[in-house]
Design an enzyme around this catalytic site. Structure first.
Site, mmCIF file in Angstrom:
data_model
loop_
_atom_site.group_PDB
_atom_site.id
_atom_site.type_symbol
_atom_site.label_atom_id
_atom_site.label_comp_id
_atom_site.label_asym_id
_atom_site.label_seq_id
_atom_site.Cartn_x
_atom_site.Cartn_y
_atom_site.Cartn_z
ATOM 1 N N HIS A 155 -57.523 -74.304 42.333
ATOM 2 C CA HIS A 155 -58.235 -73.357 41.453
ATOM 3 C C HIS A 155 -59.746 -73.574 41.516
ATOM 4 O O HIS A 155 -60.455 -73.271 40.553
ATOM 5 C CB HIS A 155 -57.772 -73.479 39.999
ATOM 6 C CG HIS A 155 -56.290 -73.456 39.833
ATOM 7 N ND1 HIS A 155 -55.573 -72.311 39.591
ATOM 8 C CD2 HIS A 155 -55.376 -74.458 39.918
ATOM 9 C CE1 HIS A 155 -54.281 -72.605 39.499
ATOM 10 N NE2 HIS A 155 -54.137 -73.904 39.708
ATOM 11 N N SER A 276 -85.115 -66.188 53.336
ATOM 12 C CA SER A 276 -85.455 -65.009 52.549
ATOM 13 C C SER A 276 -86.847 -64.521 52.934
ATOM 14 O O SER A 276 -87.709 -65.324 53.299
ATOM 15 C CB SER A 276 -85.414 -65.376 51.064
ATOM 16 O OG SER A 276 -86.218 -64.501 50.318
ATOM 17 N N LYS A 282 -85.572 -70.621 50.839
ATOM 18 C CA LYS A 282 -84.155 -70.299 51.001
ATOM 19 C C LYS A 282 -83.576 -70.656 52.362
ATOM 20 O O LYS A 282 -84.202 -70.485 53.397
ATOM 21 C CB LYS A 282 -83.942 -68.802 50.755
ATOM 22 C CG LYS A 282 -84.189 -68.394 49.312
ATOM 23 C CD LYS A 282 -83.043 -68.791 48.412
ATOM 24 C CE LYS A 282 -81.958 -67.747 48.543
ATOM 25 N NZ LYS A 282 -80.764 -68.125 47.826
ATOM 26 N N GLU A 289 -71.247 -65.622 55.651
ATOM 27 C CA GLU A 289 -71.014 -64.395 54.869
ATOM 28 C C GLU A 289 -70.545 -63.256 55.761
ATOM 29 O O GLU A 289 -69.670 -62.469 55.393
ATOM 30 C CB GLU A 289 -72.298 -64.007 54.124
ATOM 31 C CG GLU A 289 -72.577 -64.964 52.969
ATOM 32 C CD GLU A 289 -73.997 -64.847 52.410
ATOM 33 O OE1 GLU A 289 -74.215 -65.323 51.298
ATOM 34 O OE2 GLU A 289 -74.878 -64.287 53.078
#
Ligand code: ARG
Length: 489
Positions: A155, A276, A282, A289
């Site tokens: 979980h 970024s 970043k 992704e």
């Protein structure tokens, strides 16, 4: 006006708009080489069966060679597909007297199905070796992490400690099954529809088995109606891809989570990240992704193909043309994803200290403690579960709280049950706990090492399987080349 060899008899010309709408030429790039191969095998067989003369066959084979050299770009793109464009070009090059005989005893329906299967089997073999590369990458990284204790999750909550080896081996194992599914699908991909013609076979005395052999197919798709109508092999193959991509997406998701400051268990190599345009600090896991997102695209291809094929009446329907791009794209995305994932895995940095520290906190040792109470005091597991759960509720699983919880639950102190303080402390040590988990498939270092050796052995065996499939295909290609040489003298 162009002399359209397909439409000139019955239909007359079509507007560019409608041709574009019906055309498959763009995705036919994928099957251009296979189409020439299918043409060659068919022509060799026609000549051997004396359905066409050897001289005509030789001319056709020479023309096909020229077309191969020129490439798909030189075909007339106003034709609706690669099959008819090649035939038109052939006739242009060698004349209709010989070129116009190539399509005897054949339809584009059995032709296209043969071409797709040939293009697909090549992609499947490539995908198979990429899967093996990824399996080896997981195995290698597992070897580094045999004694490295990490938090294990259920979980997404810290659950029990395990080892990094155990974690990575889980992917090696599931990829093993993907490879198995792939080779199984291959068996049903590599079947020969050629000779089925439009669907009702043909009155020409074709030797289907001979063409099948020259094309390196393992067997015939016997029923000529089934042969042209089915795309079950496409559904099956995309399903292999969808399943595999699901595993890739799970790993990708973990790399996203694990590389956050919050988890901080790994750092991805710069190459697999982006930054970024506004936030200079970043380091974003864009590759992961996209792997996650492309899994969705592949799943979409599967659903598309299932939906396209559903409720199609026998036999060929033009709907089937719409399947090919989904199949081709699903394979391309999957091959690419497997390859990129291997590179990302090979280069990611493991934060061993953080992994170990996090495996200690979050009550990860609670299960081990309950097990110890069962083993030492002979308590029923459910009772031990309650004792440890109560201690957690009190705020910790140290000896004092266990003592208190034990008394509350059983009415007796741990000593009365034969449980000493140092037994509790030992149960809280993840190293001892992992060592004990040496059942088959468990995280104990020795068991992981055994599993690593077994996984490696299987990758090797699977590489051999691919090699022998390849050899079979090369052997068939040689037979075809020899037959062509003989005909051309
Ligand atoms: N481009 C077609 C396809 O991909 C080839 C078969 C055409 N057959 C036909 N009867 N129109 O399916």
């Amino acid at each position: 006006m162009k002399d359209d060899i397909l439409r000139r008899g019955r239909l007359g010309l079509q507007s560019e708009e409608v041709t574009l709408f019906t055309s498959s030429l763009e995705s036919d790039r994928w099957i251009f080489d296979s189409d020439l191969m299918v043409d060659e095998a068919h022509v060799v067989m026609l000549a051997r069966q004396q359905i066409i003369g050897e001289e005509d066959a030789a001319k056709i084979l020479t023309g096909l060679d020229w077309i191969r050299e020129d490439g798909i770009e030189l075909l007339d793109s106003s034709y609706e597909d690669v099959h008819i464009a090649i035939e038109a070009r052939l006739i242009e090059l060698i004349g209709e007297e010989a070129g116009g005989r190539m399509h005897s005893g054949r339809s584009r329906n059995d032709e296209v199905a043969s071409c797709i299967r040939i293009a697909l089997r090549k992609d499947l073999i490539e995908l198979g070796s990429l899967i093996n590369r990824l399996r080896l990458a997981f195995i290698e990284r597992a070897r580094e992490g045999v004694s490295l204790i990490i938090p294990g999750f259920t979980h997404l909550q810290r659950a029990q400690p395990t080892t990094l080896a155990h974690h990575f081996l889980s992917y090696a194992c599931s990829l093993e099954r993907s490879f198995e599914r792939l080779t199984d699908a291959y068996k049903r991909v590599n079947l020969c529809p050629l000779g089925a013609a439009a669907f009702a076979a043909t009155g020409f005395p074709l030797d289907r088995a001979y063409a099948c052999e020259l094309l390196g197919f393992d067997d015939l798709l016997e029923n000529s109606m089934d042969a042209v109508s089915t795309r079950d092999f496409a559904i099956e193959t995309i399903s292999v891809c969808a399943n595999l991509m699901t595993d890739i997406s799970r790993f990708a998701e973990e790399t996203i989570l694990w590389s956050t400051d919050e988890f901080n268990l790994i750092e991805l190599a710069d190459e697999y990240t982006s930054t970024s345009s506004i936030m200079p600090q970043k380091k974003n896991p864009d590759v992961s992704e996209l792997l996650r997102a492309r899994t969705g695209t592949v799943h979409g291809h599967l659903v598309s193909v299932l939906s396209i094929c559903k409720a199609l009446p026998n036999s060929y329907n033009r709907d089937l043309q719409e399947v090919t791009p989904h199949l081709k794209d699903a394979l391309m995305i999957t091959k690419n994803a497997v390859n990129i994932t291997a590179g990302m895995l090979e280069t990611l940095e493991v934060h061993a200290d953080v992994m170990f520290d996090k495996s200690l906190s979050g009550f990860s040792m609670a299960t081990e403690l309950a097990d110890m109470l069962v083993r030492t005091a002979g308590l029923p597991f459910r009772t031990a579960h309650q004792i440890v759960g109560s201690a957690v509720r009190m705020g910790g699983i140290d000896f004092e709280r266990i003592e208190e919880a034990c008394e509350r639950v059983t009415g007796r102190r741990p000593e009365q049950l034969g449980i000493e303080r140092d037994q509790v402390n030992r149960a809280l040590d993840p190293v001892t706990s992992i060592d004990q988990r040496s059942v088959v498939g468990g995280p104990a270092p020795e068991e992981c090492l055994r599993s690593i050796r077994e996984r490696e052995r299987r990758v090797k065996a699977d590489e051999e399987r691919l090699k022998s499939i390849n050899e079979r295909l090369m052997h068939a290609q040689k037979r075809l080349d020899d037959a062509i040489k003989e005909l051309r003298g």
